[in-house]
Each structure stands twice: as structure tokens, then as C-alpha cells.
Scaffold this active site. Structure first.
Site, PDB file in Angstrom:
ATOM      1  N   HIS A 139     -81.665 -47.026  53.499  1.00  0.00           N
ATOM      2  CA  HIS A 139     -80.418 -47.404  54.183  1.00  0.00           C
ATOM      3  C   HIS A 139     -79.187 -47.072  53.331  1.00  0.00           C
ATOM      4  CE1 HIS A 139     -82.452 -49.570  57.478  1.00  0.00           C
ATOM      5  NE2 HIS A 139     -83.308 -49.964  56.551  1.00  0.00           N
ATOM      6  N   ASN A 195     -82.782 -53.912  62.574  1.00  0.00           N
ATOM      7  CA  ASN A 195     -82.627 -52.512  62.951  1.00  0.00           C
ATOM      8  C   ASN A 195     -82.200 -52.416  64.406  1.00  0.00           C
ATOM      9  OD1 ASN A 195     -83.425 -51.239  60.484  1.00  0.00           O
ATOM     10  ND2 ASN A 195     -85.570 -51.633  60.964  1.00  0.00           N
TER      11      ASN A 195
END
Length: 499
Positions: free
Chosen positions: A55, A127
Site C-alpha cells: 500500500h 479494502n
């Protein structure tokens, strides 16, 4: 005399000349005593901090969570009581890409939220998909390695990805989502967010409920095709940042409808699936989503580095009334996220302004690298241990969770035994219309370019177990795109692999 502030060194001394280095003569060498130059260069050498292992590429904004529904019977958390308004920070991201990666790439989007509640920070680190590729955290590092660069070629490897996925049938649900339209959103204003894990609620009566969090975009869904994304990347690598920043600057504040699915604690023993399995969803027919509020993003950061790059989200940050579950992936993330922040940002990462709670903080942590908050947070320098007789902070028994019943022998249980990894992907596949299925097939074929045939065949076998149409569609797309023929390519590669 100017009214502008005077430039100084880091120690506060005024700088007389920021244009010319100190030299021995007009053409002479630079002197080591030019402390201004040395300070400037040494600081530049240290401007970058380690990027996130996953990420890394992200986009962030501030906003507000407003609770409009009433779930007070399920949770005592003040942040979720009717009428509560809580300031928050959101950070969206891709999973695999480095800091310089293009925004418009096919990848899962991270959906991390930090709520600055009156009871401490509550982080929900999810997510844009309700499931994930693996269910056991022991396989998470291996999975991430397949998404990163090959150690010899230093290139992303489609072979590594499909080899791992084809050997991990629990990935089928997430792979199907990733290769569908929703795997390549145009931006983050047009995506859903999910807590993904199973969490828990608990109330003052000591009752526990299992819960799933959903954030449904109120802007609708928008996606790129692979061809469209290639054109976007050709124009700009920052398409998502441009979209989110511009929308908020222009007063077009994105909103998400906040929902929860709630399961009574004892129902977990009755469901035909493991409700703590991160590769599974809870059927909405069994546990209907409940609308509880709205999340709005309405302010851009003033400094990306200090407010987004320095932001540290961790599932371990919870507040009274919200708890964890036996979800194995969640259990591991409770440790690994905070540990990653200590490596990346330092021991006292929570003292960085963007990570600081808005409520009073009292603890007995002391010393350590970058201790910038003036010592232990007890209010009394004599109270640097606990228990003590000097009015140091004490426990709050009302914050204790109800007891959790667990049973069974300690062992390394095979998580695939008795686990159906095909029914839920099949249900998802059956929801797609003909055009969506064709794009799914084409996207998979494109992603399989260059993958050895024996791996392709293994993956196609899984697709067939989901639905014969799934396997046939991907096989045809492979032939159309790459001339793939199992009778020749796969056979030759099997022989080569065996040799």
C-alpha cells in the site's frame, strides 16, 4: 525592512546568504565550516523515509463520520451512537505498486480510515473488496512477494502471481473480483470500502455481536477497461490524486453510505461457512446490511508528507464497544501493522500530529527514539511505573470486553480441509451479465500473458470448478489473445518443467 519571516538554520540562527556557498576565494574550494550547506545537504539526504512494504502509493483526505441510525443495542461505542459526528482521515491506496507507480493500474485499493473519537483513535483498515486472497496470515508474506518484483529480473512476474493463485484456491473469490470491472476503478470516489474482516460489537450488558463494515459509494461506480487505463497512464500517472484533490477543492465532497452486517455471537457456530474466514462474505439474505450513517470527505491535507505519508493506521486501534474476532488474518494484522509503523516511522509514531488522538492520553511508555512528547504521559514525573502511590493513571474496568469462549487443541490445522472455495465465487460469477463476463475473460487472458502452460491449466481447472462457462470463456480469450493451445503449449512446457 521586510515583514517576511527571517530564514534560519534548524537551530534558529539567521541565514545571511542562501544563494552562495562559503569558499576559499572566488574560485576556491568549499570550506567544511559552511554549516549552512552541510545542514541543507544532510537534511536532503534524509528527506525520504521507508515506503510502506504494501500500500505504498496512496491518496488521502479528511472528513466526517455522521451516525444517523441507531445500533446502540449492539455497541456502547460513543462514535457509533445516534447523532455522533466524528472527524476522520481516509487513506486510499494500491496494494502492489511502489510510491512512483501509476494510479490507473489493476489492483486492489486500500481503504484505511482513522476516526478521532472522544475515546481514542479507532482505525478501520480495509479494502475496496469484501474478501482477500488468503485466509491464513502465514501465507501473507508469500502472497505479497508474488505482487512485488522478481529478485533477479526486477520486474513484476505474472508467472509468480498465477503460480501462487493456482496453488491457493482460496484466492478465487478475490481474483474474480480483481479481474472484473471493479479491479480497475477510475478513481477512489467511485469505489466501495469494506472493513473486510469480521469484528465485534459489545454493549453494556456484556453481549457480543459479530459485525462486518461496509462503505457504499454515493457517487456510483466507474471503471476503466485495460485499454482506457493504458491511455490514462500515458497522459498522467497521478489520475486518482488529481481526481480526489480537485473534487474536494471544488466542493464536490465524496460521500459513502455506512452499513453494518450484524450476527449474534452464537450464530457463528451454525453458519455453513466460517464467518471469520477473510475469503468469504456473509450472505445479505441471512444478515442484511443496516444503514447507520454517512462518511464525507471534505478537506484536503495541507502537506501530503506529514499528513498522509506519515499517517499510521492499525487494526489494533479500537475503542470500547468495538472488538476483534477469531479471524486469523485480523489477529495477525493487530500485531503486524503497528510493528510496521514502528519500523517505518519510529517508536513513538503515535506522537506524530496526524496520528495523535484528540482525547487525553496517559500511559507509562518512556524514552526511546524520537521521544518528543516530554517524557511519560502520567502527569507526575514520580509516577513512572505502575502501580504507584503518586496519582498516576489507573485502569478503567468499564472498558473491559466480555469474555470470549474458545475451545480446541493447539495445532496447525489445514485451513483447506472442509472449506468450499468455489460456491461464493460461483455466486459472484452468476451475477455478471454477458458483457461483464467477457471483460472478465479478457482481463484474465491479458494478465496471463507469458505464464507457463502448466500453471495456466492448473488455474483453468479451478475456474471450471467454479463454472464450466468460466473456464471455457478464459480458455477462448487466451487463444484469441495469445494463440494459446493446451495441446501444444501446455504439453511442451510440462515436459520442459519436468526436465
Amino acid at each position: 525592512m521586510t515583514d517576511r519571516p527571517i530564514m534560519t538554520t534548524s537551530a534558529g540562527a539567521p541565514i545571511p546568504d542562501n544563494q552562495n556557498s562559503l569558499t576559499a576565494g572566488e574560485r576556491g574550494p568549499i570550506l567544511m565550516q559552511d554549516y549552512q550547506l552541510i545542514e541543507k545537504l544532510s537534511h536532503q539526504n534524509r528527506e525520504r523515509i521507508p515506503e510502506r512494504a504494501v500500500h505504498a502509493k496512496g491518496w488521502g483526505a479528511y472528513g466526517t463520520l455522521t451516525i444517523t441510525g441507531d445500533i446502540s443495542r449492539y455497541t456502547k461505542a460513543k462514535v457509533l451512537q445516534p447523532g455522533a459526528q466524528t472527524p476522520m482521515l481516509a487513506r486510499f491506496s494500491t496494494v502492489a505498486g511502489e510510491l512512483g507507480a501509476a494510479d490507473a493500474e489493476r489492483d486492489v485499493r486500500g481503504f484505511a480510515l482513522k476516526f478521532y473519537t472522544q475515546e481514542g483513535n479507532w482505525d478501520l483498515v480495509g479494502n475496496n473488496t469484501p474478501v482477500f486472497f488468503v485466509r491464513d496470515p502465514l501465507k501473507f508474506p508469500d502472497f505479497i512477494h508474488t505482487q512485488k518484483r522478481h529478485p533477479r529480473t526486477h520486474l513484476r512476474s505474472a508467472t509468480a502471481m498465477w503460480d501462487f493463485w493456482s496453488l491457493s484456491p482460496e484466492s478465487l473469490h478475490q481474483v474474480t473480483i480483481l479481474m472484473s470491472d471493479r479491479g480497475l476503478p477510475t478513481d477512489v470516489r467511485h469505489i466501495n470500502g469494506y472493513g473486510s474482516h469480521t469484528y465485534s460489537f459489545w454493549n453494556d450488558a456484556g453481549e457480543r455481536y459479530w459485525v462486518k463494515f461496509h462503505f457504499k459509494t454515493m457517487q456510483g461506480h466507474k471503471h476503466w477497461t485495460n485499454a482506457e487505463a493504458e491511455q490514462v497512464i500515458g497522459r498522467t500517472r497521478e489520475s486518482t490524486q488529481e481526481d480526489l484533490f480537485s473534487a474536494i477543492e471544488n466542493g464536490e465532497f465524496p460521500k459513502w453510505k455506512v452499513q453494518v452486517q450484524i450476527m449474534p455471537e452464537l450464530d457463528a457456530d451454525k453458519t455453513p461457512y466460517n464467518p471469520f474466514d477473510l475469503t468469504k462474505v456473509w450472505p445479505h439474505a441471512d444478515y442484511p446490511p443496516i444503514d447507520i450513517g454517512v462518511m464525507e470527505l471534505n478537506r484536503n491535507p495541507e502537506n501530503y508528507f506529514t499528513e498522509v505519508e506519515n499517517a499510521a493506521f492499525s487494526p489494533s486501534n479500537i475503542v470500547p464497544g468495538i472488538g476483534f474476532s477469531p479471524d486469523k488474518m485480523l489477529q495477525a494484522r493487530i500485531f503486524s501493522y503497528a510493528d510496521a509503523h514502528r519500523h517505518r516511522l519510529g517508536t513513538h509514531y503515535e506522537s506524530i500530529p496526524v496520528n495523535q488522538p484528540k482525547c487525553p492520553v496517559h500511559h507509562y511508555h518512556r524514552d526511546g527514539q524520537m521521544n518528543v512528547y516530554g517524557g511519560i504521559k502520567t502527569g507526575n514525573p514520580d509516577a513512572y511505573y505502575e502501580p504507584n502511590s503518586f496519582n498516576g493513571p489507573v485502569e478503567q474496568p468499564s472498558a473491559k470486553e466480555p469474555p470470549l469462549c474458545i475451545s480446541g487443541n493447539a495445532d496447525r490445522y489445514n485451513h483447506r480441509i472442509g472449506n468450499d472455495d468455489y460456491s461464493q465465487p460461483r455466486a459472484l460469477f452468476n451475477l455478471f451479465d454477458a458483457a461483464q463476463k467477457q471483460r472478465l475473460f479478457s482481463n484474465i487472458a491479458a494478465a496471463m500473458k507469458g505464464v507457463p502452460g502448466f500453471i495456466v491449466e492448473r488455474q483453468l481447472g479451478h475456474f471450471k470448478l467454479i463454472h464450466p462457462e468460466y473456464e471455457a470463456g478464459v480458455r477462448k480469450a487466451l487463444k484469441d489473445a495469445h494463440g494459446y493451445d493446451a495441446n501444444t503449449i501446455a504439453l511442451n512446457e510440462k515436459i520442459t518443467a519436468a526436465e
